[in-house]
Structures are given as C-alpha cells and as structure tokens.
Design a protein around this motif. Structure first.
Motif, PDB file in Angstrom:
ATOM      1  N   LEU A 185     -12.257  -5.238  11.674  1.00  0.00           N
ATOM      2  CA  LEU A 185     -11.185  -4.689  12.503  1.00  0.00           C
ATOM      3  C   LEU A 185      -9.841  -5.299  12.147  1.00  0.00           C
ATOM      4  CD1 LEU A 185     -12.907  -4.535  15.976  1.00  0.00           C
ATOM      5  CD2 LEU A 185     -12.188  -2.623  14.563  1.00  0.00           C
ATOM      6  N   THR A 186      -9.814  -6.592  11.897  1.00  0.00           N
ATOM      7  CA  THR A 186      -8.569  -7.258  11.524  1.00  0.00           C
ATOM      8  C   THR A 186      -8.058  -6.747  10.183  1.00  0.00           C
ATOM      9  OG1 THR A 186      -9.276  -9.217  12.730  1.00  0.00           O
ATOM     10  CG2 THR A 186      -7.500  -9.505  11.153  1.00  0.00           C
ATOM     11  N   ILE A 187      -8.947  -6.559   9.248  1.00  0.00           N
ATOM     12  CA  ILE A 187      -8.550  -6.075   7.927  1.00  0.00           C
ATOM     13  C   ILE A 187      -8.066  -4.630   7.996  1.00  0.00           C
ATOM     14  CG2 ILE A 187      -9.461  -5.458   5.655  1.00  0.00           C
ATOM     15  CD1 ILE A 187     -11.215  -7.945   5.849  1.00  0.00           C
ATOM     16  N   MET A 188      -8.701  -3.807   8.827  1.00  0.00           N
ATOM     17  CA  MET A 188      -8.315  -2.396   8.914  1.00  0.00           C
ATOM     18  C   MET A 188      -6.887  -2.217   9.419  1.00  0.00           C
ATOM     19  SD  MET A 188     -10.508  -0.315   7.776  1.00  0.00           S
ATOM     20  CE  MET A 188      -9.899   1.193   8.461  1.00  0.00           C
ATOM     21  N   LYS A 189      -6.425  -3.093  10.282  1.00  0.00           N
ATOM     22  CA  LYS A 189      -5.092  -2.913  10.838  1.00  0.00           C
ATOM     23  C   LYS A 189      -4.053  -3.816  10.185  1.00  0.00           C
ATOM     24  CE  LYS A 189      -5.561  -6.188  14.594  1.00  0.00           C
ATOM     25  NZ  LYS A 189      -4.484  -7.044  14.171  1.00  0.00           N
ATOM     26  N   GLU A 190      -4.417  -4.560   9.186  1.00  0.00           N
ATOM     27  CA  GLU A 190      -3.501  -5.500   8.539  1.00  0.00           C
ATOM     28  C   GLU A 190      -2.543  -4.752   7.618  1.00  0.00           C
ATOM     29  OE1 GLU A 190      -1.527  -8.749   7.835  1.00  0.00           O
ATOM     30  OE2 GLU A 190      -3.216  -8.738   9.202  1.00  0.00           O
ATOM     31  N   LEU A 191      -1.303  -4.665   8.008  1.00  0.00           N
ATOM     32  CA  LEU A 191      -0.319  -3.937   7.219  1.00  0.00           C
ATOM     33  C   LEU A 191       0.467  -4.834   6.269  1.00  0.00           C
ATOM     34  CD1 LEU A 191       1.072  -1.257   6.597  1.00  0.00           C
ATOM     35  CD2 LEU A 191       2.664  -1.775   8.430  1.00  0.00           C
ATOM     36  N   PRO A 192       0.986  -5.993   6.684  1.00  0.00           N
ATOM     37  CA  PRO A 192       1.796  -6.791   5.745  1.00  0.00           C
ATOM     38  C   PRO A 192       1.039  -7.221   4.495  1.00  0.00           C
ATOM     39  CG  PRO A 192       2.167  -7.540   7.979  1.00  0.00           C
ATOM     40  CD  PRO A 192       1.039  -6.572   8.036  1.00  0.00           C
ATOM     41  N   PRO A 196      -1.041  -2.786  -5.521  1.00  0.00           N
ATOM     42  CA  PRO A 196      -0.242  -2.514  -6.721  1.00  0.00           C
ATOM     43  C   PRO A 196       0.705  -1.339  -6.489  1.00  0.00           C
ATOM     44  CG  PRO A 196      -2.517  -1.840  -7.048  1.00  0.00           C
ATOM     45  CD  PRO A 196      -2.459  -2.516  -5.730  1.00  0.00           C
ATOM     46  N   PRO A 197       1.752  -1.230  -7.271  1.00  0.00           N
ATOM     47  CA  PRO A 197       2.697  -0.109  -7.106  1.00  0.00           C
ATOM     48  C   PRO A 197       2.006   1.237  -7.303  1.00  0.00           C
ATOM     49  CG  PRO A 197       3.617  -1.780  -8.551  1.00  0.00           C
ATOM     50  CD  PRO A 197       2.198  -2.166  -8.300  1.00  0.00           C
ATOM     51  N   GLY A 198       2.313   2.161  -6.414  1.00  0.00           N
ATOM     52  CA  GLY A 198       1.722   3.485  -6.494  1.00  0.00           C
ATOM     53  C   GLY A 198       0.373   3.616  -5.826  1.00  0.00           C
ATOM     54  N   TYR A 199      -0.164   2.544  -5.278  1.00  0.00           N
ATOM     55  CA  TYR A 199      -1.468   2.558  -4.629  1.00  0.00           C
ATOM     56  C   TYR A 199      -1.269   2.719  -3.127  1.00  0.00           C
ATOM     57  CZ  TYR A 199      -6.234   1.150  -3.516  1.00  0.00           C
ATOM     58  OH  TYR A 199      -7.516   1.118  -3.067  1.00  0.00           O
ATOM     59  N   GLN A 200      -1.842   3.750  -2.533  1.00  0.00           N
ATOM     60  CA  GLN A 200      -1.674   4.003  -1.107  1.00  0.00           C
ATOM     61  C   GLN A 200      -2.936   3.619  -0.353  1.00  0.00           C
ATOM     62  OE1 GLN A 200       0.979   4.298   0.351  1.00  0.00           O
ATOM     63  NE2 GLN A 200       1.839   6.343   0.332  1.00  0.00           N
ATOM     64  N   THR A 201      -2.766   2.817   0.672  1.00  0.00           N
ATOM     65  CA  THR A 201      -3.866   2.513   1.578  1.00  0.00           C
ATOM     66  C   THR A 201      -3.639   3.287   2.870  1.00  0.00           C
ATOM     67  OG1 THR A 201      -2.715   0.604   2.483  1.00  0.00           O
ATOM     68  CG2 THR A 201      -4.180   0.224   0.602  1.00  0.00           C
ATOM     69  N   LEU A 202      -4.639   3.328   3.712  1.00  0.00           N
ATOM     70  CA  LEU A 202      -4.523   4.089   4.947  1.00  0.00           C
ATOM     71  C   LEU A 202      -3.448   3.527   5.882  1.00  0.00           C
ATOM     72  CD1 LEU A 202      -5.805   6.602   6.051  1.00  0.00           C
ATOM     73  CD2 LEU A 202      -7.535   5.214   7.137  1.00  0.00           C
ATOM     74  N   PRO A 203      -3.420   2.212   6.145  1.00  0.00           N
ATOM     75  CA  PRO A 203      -2.324   1.708   6.984  1.00  0.00           C
ATOM     76  C   PRO A 203      -0.953   1.885   6.323  1.00  0.00           C
ATOM     77  CG  PRO A 203      -4.079   0.087   6.868  1.00  0.00           C
ATOM     78  CD  PRO A 203      -4.403   1.159   5.887  1.00  0.00           C
ATOM     79  N   GLY A 204      -0.878   1.741   5.029  1.00  0.00           N
ATOM     80  CA  GLY A 204       0.392   1.943   4.327  1.00  0.00           C
ATOM     81  C   GLY A 204       0.859   3.381   4.390  1.00  0.00           C
ATOM     82  N   LEU A 205      -0.076   4.311   4.317  1.00  0.00           N
ATOM     83  CA  LEU A 205       0.261   5.724   4.410  1.00  0.00           C
ATOM     84  C   LEU A 205       0.790   6.070   5.802  1.00  0.00           C
ATOM     85  CD1 LEU A 205       0.166   8.439   2.867  1.00  0.00           C
ATOM     86  CD2 LEU A 205      -2.112   8.750   3.836  1.00  0.00           C
ATOM     87  N   VAL A 206       0.139   5.552   6.827  1.00  0.00           N
ATOM     88  CA  VAL A 206       0.602   5.788   8.200  1.00  0.00           C
ATOM     89  C   VAL A 206       1.985   5.194   8.391  1.00  0.00           C
ATOM     90  CG1 VAL A 206       0.159   5.251  10.626  1.00  0.00           C
ATOM     91  CG2 VAL A 206      -1.722   5.938   9.148  1.00  0.00           C
ATOM     92  N   ALA A 241       1.593  11.685   9.575  1.00  0.00           N
ATOM     93  CA  ALA A 241       0.980  10.388   9.858  1.00  0.00           C
ATOM     94  C   ALA A 241      -0.154  10.496  10.866  1.00  0.00           C
ATOM     95  CB  ALA A 241       2.029   9.419  10.383  1.00  0.00           C
ATOM     96  N   ALA A 242      -0.259  11.634  11.557  1.00  0.00           N
ATOM     97  CA  ALA A 242      -1.236  11.761  12.629  1.00  0.00           C
ATOM     98  C   ALA A 242      -2.675  11.743  12.122  1.00  0.00           C
ATOM     99  CB  ALA A 242      -0.980  13.044  13.408  1.00  0.00           C
ATOM    100  N   LEU A 243      -2.974  12.492  11.088  1.00  0.00           N
ATOM    101  CA  LEU A 243      -4.355  12.555  10.592  1.00  0.00           C
ATOM    102  C   LEU A 243      -4.816  11.222   9.982  1.00  0.00           C
ATOM    103  CD1 LEU A 243      -6.786  14.373  10.373  1.00  0.00           C
ATOM    104  CD2 LEU A 243      -5.942  15.137   8.157  1.00  0.00           C
ATOM    105  N   PRO A 244      -4.007  10.556   9.138  1.00  0.00           N
ATOM    106  CA  PRO A 244      -4.444   9.231   8.669  1.00  0.00           C
ATOM    107  C   PRO A 244      -4.568   8.213   9.800  1.00  0.00           C
ATOM    108  CG  PRO A 244      -2.694  10.075   7.269  1.00  0.00           C
ATOM    109  CD  PRO A 244      -2.817  11.006   8.415  1.00  0.00           C
ATOM    110  N   ALA A 245      -3.694   8.304  10.801  1.00  0.00           N
ATOM    111  CA  ALA A 245      -3.803   7.380  11.937  1.00  0.00           C
ATOM    112  C   ALA A 245      -5.067   7.649  12.734  1.00  0.00           C
ATOM    113  CB  ALA A 245      -2.578   7.499  12.828  1.00  0.00           C
ATOM    114  N   LEU A 246      -5.403   8.907  12.895  1.00  0.00           N
ATOM    115  CA  LEU A 246      -6.635   9.259  13.599  1.00  0.00           C
ATOM    116  C   LEU A 246      -7.863   8.792  12.818  1.00  0.00           C
ATOM    117  CD1 LEU A 246      -7.716  10.667  16.097  1.00  0.00           C
ATOM    118  CD2 LEU A 246      -7.740  12.789  14.795  1.00  0.00           C
ATOM    119  N   ALA A 247      -7.811   8.918  11.500  1.00  0.00           N
ATOM    120  CA  ALA A 247      -8.916   8.420  10.671  1.00  0.00           C
ATOM    121  C   ALA A 247      -9.045   6.905  10.781  1.00  0.00           C
ATOM    122  CB  ALA A 247      -8.702   8.828   9.219  1.00  0.00           C
ATOM    123  N   LEU A 248      -7.913   6.216  10.821  1.00  0.00           N
ATOM    124  CA  LEU A 248      -7.932   4.758  10.976  1.00  0.00           C
ATOM    125  C   LEU A 248      -8.512   4.362  12.326  1.00  0.00           C
ATOM    126  CD1 LEU A 248      -7.049   2.112   9.634  1.00  0.00           C
ATOM    127  CD2 LEU A 248      -4.852   2.386  10.741  1.00  0.00           C
TER     128      LEU A 248
END
Length: 89
Positions: free
Chosen positions: A24-31, A38-48, A60-67
């Motif tokens: 759970l901590t890793i899933m919401k860790e944004l910083p 790496p540059p050009g790599y999108q993660t779910l929290p980064g996309l939201v 942002a709604a669908l990736p946030a809902l998936a998260l």
C-alpha cells in the motif's frame, strides 16, 4: 526442521500483513516514483499526478480508479483478517 513446522506458520500472518502494508505504501508513493523512474516511463501514480496538474481530470479519473481498486485489495484483506472489534473500542 523447527523453522518449517513452528516458526514459519507462526510468522506467516505477520509477514502477510507486512507485505500488504508495504504494498500500500509503495502504490501511493509519488516522490520516489518521480525521482527514480527513467525519462519517458509512466507509472500509475505519475500518470494521475501529471494529468491532474494539467487539469485533465477526466483523463486522470480512470488511472486513479485503477490505483484505488488495486490498493483496495490488501486493505480489504487486512480488514477481513484483522480484529476490527479491537480497533473500534
């Protein structure tokens, strides 16, 4: 042999709970995600985060809902396996 028959079965619930909490901590860790990816790599929290800062809330709604859905699984398991009555009193 005592580790396999005594220690491992006793430690299994604690290890499962620790795994769920760390997950759970890793899933919401944004910083850390933004710094370490790496540059050009999108993660779910980064996309939201990137879509919500650009005011693209519909995008942002669908990736946030998936998260939220992925994070709800360990929360549900912890609530189901945990002693909820002890938390309420």
């Amino acid at each position: 042999m005592a580790i396999a028959t005594v220690t491992a079965p006793l430690a299994r619930p604690g290890l499962a709970a620790a795994f769920a909490l760390v997950f759970l901590t890793i899933m919401k860790e944004l910083p850390a995600t933004l710094i370490l990816s790496p540059p050009g790599y999108q993660t779910l929290p980064g996309l939201v985060w990137s879509r919500s800062t650009d005011a693209l809330y519909a995008g942002a709604a669908l990736p946030a809902l998936a998260l939220i859905a992925v994070a709800a699984i360990p929360v549900g398991l912890l609530a189901w396996k945990g002693d909820i009555g002890a938390l309420e009193s």
